[in-house]
Design a protein around this motif. Structure first.
Motif, PDB file in Angstrom:
ATOM      1  N   VAL A 210       0.840  -1.201   0.000  1.00  0.00           N
ATOM      2  CA  VAL A 210       0.000   0.000   0.000  1.00  0.00           C
ATOM      3  C   VAL A 210       0.876   1.253   0.000  1.00  0.00           C
ATOM      4  O   VAL A 210       0.620   2.209  -0.731  1.00  0.00           O
ATOM      5  CB  VAL A 210      -0.959  -0.022   1.217  1.00  0.00           C
TER       6      VAL A 210
ATOM      7  N   CYS B  31       2.118   2.060  -3.408  1.00  0.00           N
ATOM      8  CA  CYS B  31       1.171   1.783  -4.489  1.00  0.00           C
ATOM      9  C   CYS B  31       1.033   2.957  -5.468  1.00  0.00           C
ATOM     10  O   CYS B  31       0.898   4.108  -5.068  1.00  0.00           O
ATOM     11  CB  CYS B  31      -0.192   1.437  -3.906  1.00  0.00           C
ATOM     12  N   CYS B  32       1.055   2.620  -6.741  1.00  0.00           N
ATOM     13  CA  CYS B  32       0.829   3.610  -7.805  1.00  0.00           C
ATOM     14  C   CYS B  32      -0.225   3.080  -8.777  1.00  0.00           C
ATOM     15  O   CYS B  32      -0.204   3.406  -9.964  1.00  0.00           O
ATOM     16  CB  CYS B  32       2.120   3.875  -8.571  1.00  0.00           C
ATOM     17  N   ARG B  33      -1.133   2.245  -8.283  1.00  0.00           N
ATOM     18  CA  ARG B  33      -2.095   1.590  -9.169  1.00  0.00           C
ATOM     19  C   ARG B  33      -3.108   2.547  -9.779  1.00  0.00           C
ATOM     20  O   ARG B  33      -3.705   2.250 -10.802  1.00  0.00           O
ATOM     21  CB  ARG B  33      -2.893   0.536  -8.383  1.00  0.00           C
ATOM     22  N   CYS B  34      -3.376   3.643  -9.094  1.00  0.00           N
ATOM     23  CA  CYS B  34      -4.347   4.592  -9.644  1.00  0.00           C
ATOM     24  C   CYS B  34      -3.789   6.006  -9.508  1.00  0.00           C
ATOM     25  O   CYS B  34      -2.822   6.241  -8.771  1.00  0.00           O
ATOM     26  CB  CYS B  34      -5.716   4.435  -8.978  1.00  0.00           C
TER      27      CYS B  34
ATOM     28  N   LEU C 105      -4.425   8.515  -7.892  1.00  0.00           N
ATOM     29  CA  LEU C 105      -4.417   9.203  -6.597  1.00  0.00           C
ATOM     30  C   LEU C 105      -3.035   9.222  -5.948  1.00  0.00           C
ATOM     31  O   LEU C 105      -2.776  10.033  -5.060  1.00  0.00           O
ATOM     32  CB  LEU C 105      -5.438   8.559  -5.643  1.00  0.00           C
TER      33      LEU C 105
ATOM     34  N   ARG D  89      -1.542  12.388  -3.307  1.00  0.00           N
ATOM     35  CA  ARG D  89      -1.593  12.098  -1.868  1.00  0.00           C
ATOM     36  C   ARG D  89      -0.366  12.667  -1.156  1.00  0.00           C
ATOM     37  O   ARG D  89       0.713  12.802  -1.768  1.00  0.00           O
ATOM     38  CB  ARG D  89      -1.657  10.584  -1.638  1.00  0.00           C
TER      39      ARG D  89
ATOM     40  N   LEU E 249     -10.692   3.438   0.033  1.00  0.00           N
ATOM     41  CA  LEU E 249      -9.498   3.958  -0.649  1.00  0.00           C
ATOM     42  C   LEU E 249      -8.414   4.263   0.367  1.00  0.00           C
ATOM     43  O   LEU E 249      -8.705   4.776   1.446  1.00  0.00           O
ATOM     44  CB  LEU E 249      -9.808   5.246  -1.413  1.00  0.00           C
ATOM     45  N   LYS E 250      -7.199   4.022  -0.019  1.00  0.00           N
ATOM     46  CA  LYS E 250      -6.073   4.306   0.877  1.00  0.00           C
ATOM     47  C   LYS E 250      -5.421   5.669   0.590  1.00  0.00           C
ATOM     48  O   LYS E 250      -4.495   6.060   1.297  1.00  0.00           O
ATOM     49  CB  LYS E 250      -5.000   3.215   0.764  1.00  0.00           C
ATOM     50  N   CYS E 251      -5.872   6.347  -0.446  1.00  0.00           N
ATOM     51  CA  CYS E 251      -5.323   7.675  -0.772  1.00  0.00           C
ATOM     52  C   CYS E 251      -6.473   8.670  -0.902  1.00  0.00           C
ATOM     53  O   CYS E 251      -7.572   8.310  -1.317  1.00  0.00           O
ATOM     54  CB  CYS E 251      -4.551   7.630  -2.089  1.00  0.00           C
TER      55      CYS E 251
ATOM     56  N   ALA F 194      -9.268  -0.395  -8.237  1.00  0.00           N
ATOM     57  CA  ALA F 194      -7.809  -0.558  -8.145  1.00  0.00           C
ATOM     58  C   ALA F 194      -7.383  -0.845  -6.716  1.00  0.00           C
ATOM     59  O   ALA F 194      -6.430  -1.585  -6.467  1.00  0.00           O
ATOM     60  CB  ALA F 194      -7.112   0.694  -8.669  1.00  0.00           C
ATOM     61  N   CYS F 195      -8.101  -0.277  -5.751  1.00  0.00           N
ATOM     62  CA  CYS F 195      -7.697  -0.373  -4.346  1.00  0.00           C
ATOM     63  C   CYS F 195      -8.342  -1.561  -3.631  1.00  0.00           C
ATOM     64  O   CYS F 195      -8.007  -1.865  -2.491  1.00  0.00           O
ATOM     65  CB  CYS F 195      -8.099   0.933  -3.646  1.00  0.00           C
TER      66      CYS F 195
ATOM     67  N   TYR G 134      -6.619  -4.434  -1.485  1.00  0.00           N
ATOM     68  CA  TYR G 134      -6.010  -4.102  -0.190  1.00  0.00           C
ATOM     69  C   TYR G 134      -7.034  -4.234   0.935  1.00  0.00           C
ATOM     70  O   TYR G 134      -6.735  -4.771   2.001  1.00  0.00           O
ATOM     71  CB  TYR G 134      -5.443  -2.678  -0.211  1.00  0.00           C
TER      72      TYR G 134
HETATM   73  S1  SF4 Z   1      -5.990   4.743  -3.801  1.00  0.00           S
HETATM   74 FE1  SF4 Z   1      -5.368   2.615  -3.541  1.00  0.00          FE
HETATM   75  S2  SF4 Z   1      -4.990   1.892  -5.637  1.00  0.00           S
HETATM   76 FE2  SF4 Z   1      -4.970   4.136  -5.717  1.00  0.00          FE
HETATM   77  S3  SF4 Z   1      -2.786   4.668  -5.451  1.00  0.00           S
HETATM   78 FE3  SF4 Z   1      -3.764   4.717  -3.420  1.00  0.00          FE
HETATM   79  S4  SF4 Z   1      -3.370   2.679  -2.547  1.00  0.00           S
HETATM   80 FE4  SF4 Z   1      -3.014   2.549  -4.760  1.00  0.00          FE
END
Ligand code: SF4
Length: 232
Positions: free
Chosen positions: A59, A62-65, A67, A71, A131-133, A148-149, A152
């Motif tokens: 996490v 993470c650069c999956r999306c 956000l 952040r 969401l984590k971001c 995407a999140c 997690y």
């Molecule tokens: S919101 Fe989730 S999927 Fe998107 S960058 Fe943050 S941790 Fe990764």
């Protein structure tokens, strides 16, 4: 069939089963389908990470999306990792993004009071977000970001193994239950989230603006507490 949900149903507690398959444990092909499932469920190709350290590291980087570009830091989750109660909100806000912890500020203080009202301390439950971001300007999470999140959060649920999930607010409830049904219609029912009982309540930020709804939020928590205890 899940024995806890069956027991609740046999005691007269309304249990709304979903078609969401558990990401862990046996899947039940005979499980009745929920009528509230009106958002396509993403394929269950989620990579569940079954190790806290590994999950936190994934996490954090993470650069999956998109956000990740805006952040300050990721907001993983806090609390007892073996808790019976898991509270899930939608996404970090400004203060959470700065502090790296979910549900801080006035809304967080009210959530703490709600937790205290059921006889627990913040440290005795687990708190996370969909969401984590933080979405810029606290906008609603976009579906692509939530998807995407998602792995997690599923990993956190699989690791905590809570006896009850409380979906905090409309966005979290609709995302978890894959529905667009209004929060007022999702409350008062014990939902089945991948074989874990789930109760929906209002977001404390909303309760700060709508004091009259606090009584309904208390009703939700009492339903969750009865569900944990296996009582009517
Ligand atoms: S919101 Fe989730 S999927 Fe998107 S960058 Fe943050 S941790 Fe990764």
């Amino acid at each position: 069939m899940d024995s806890r949900l069956d027991r609740l149903a046999s005691m007269g507690i309304d249990v709304w089963r979903s078609r969401l398959k558990p990401p862990f444990g046996p899947q039940d092909a005979t499980m009745p389908e929920s009528p509230d499932l009106d958002i396509p469920v993403p394929p269950l190709n989620m990579d569940i990470i079954a190790d806290w350290q590994e999950l936190e590291a994934a996490v954090k980087d993470c650069c999956r999306c998109p956000l990740h570009e805006t952040r300050t830091q990721t907001v993983f989750g806090v609390g007892d990792r073996t808790a019976q109660w898991m509270f899930i909100g939608e996404a970090p806000g400004e203060q959470e993004d700065l502090k790296g912890e979910p549900f801080v500020g006035r809304a967080g203080q009210l959530l703490d009071e709600m937790i205290k009202a059921i006889g627990l301390a913040r440290e005795e439950v687990y708190i996370a977000n969909v969401l984590k971001c933080r979405p810029p300007n606290n906008r609603d999470p976009a579906p692509v970001e939530a998807t995407a999140c998602e792995s997690y959060l599923l990993s956190q649920v699989a690791l905590v193994k809570p006896a009850i999930i409380v979906a905090v607010g409309r966005i979290a409830a609709q995302h978890l239950l894959k529905t667009t049904v209004a929060i007022g219609k999702l409350r008062g029912i014990v939902h089945d989230y991948r074989s874990i009982p789930l109760v929906v309540t209002y977001h404390p930020a909303y309760l700060l603006r709508s004091q009259t709804e606090k009584r309904r939020a208390w009703d939700d928590l009492k339903l969750a507490r009865r569900t944990v205890r296996g009582q009517r």
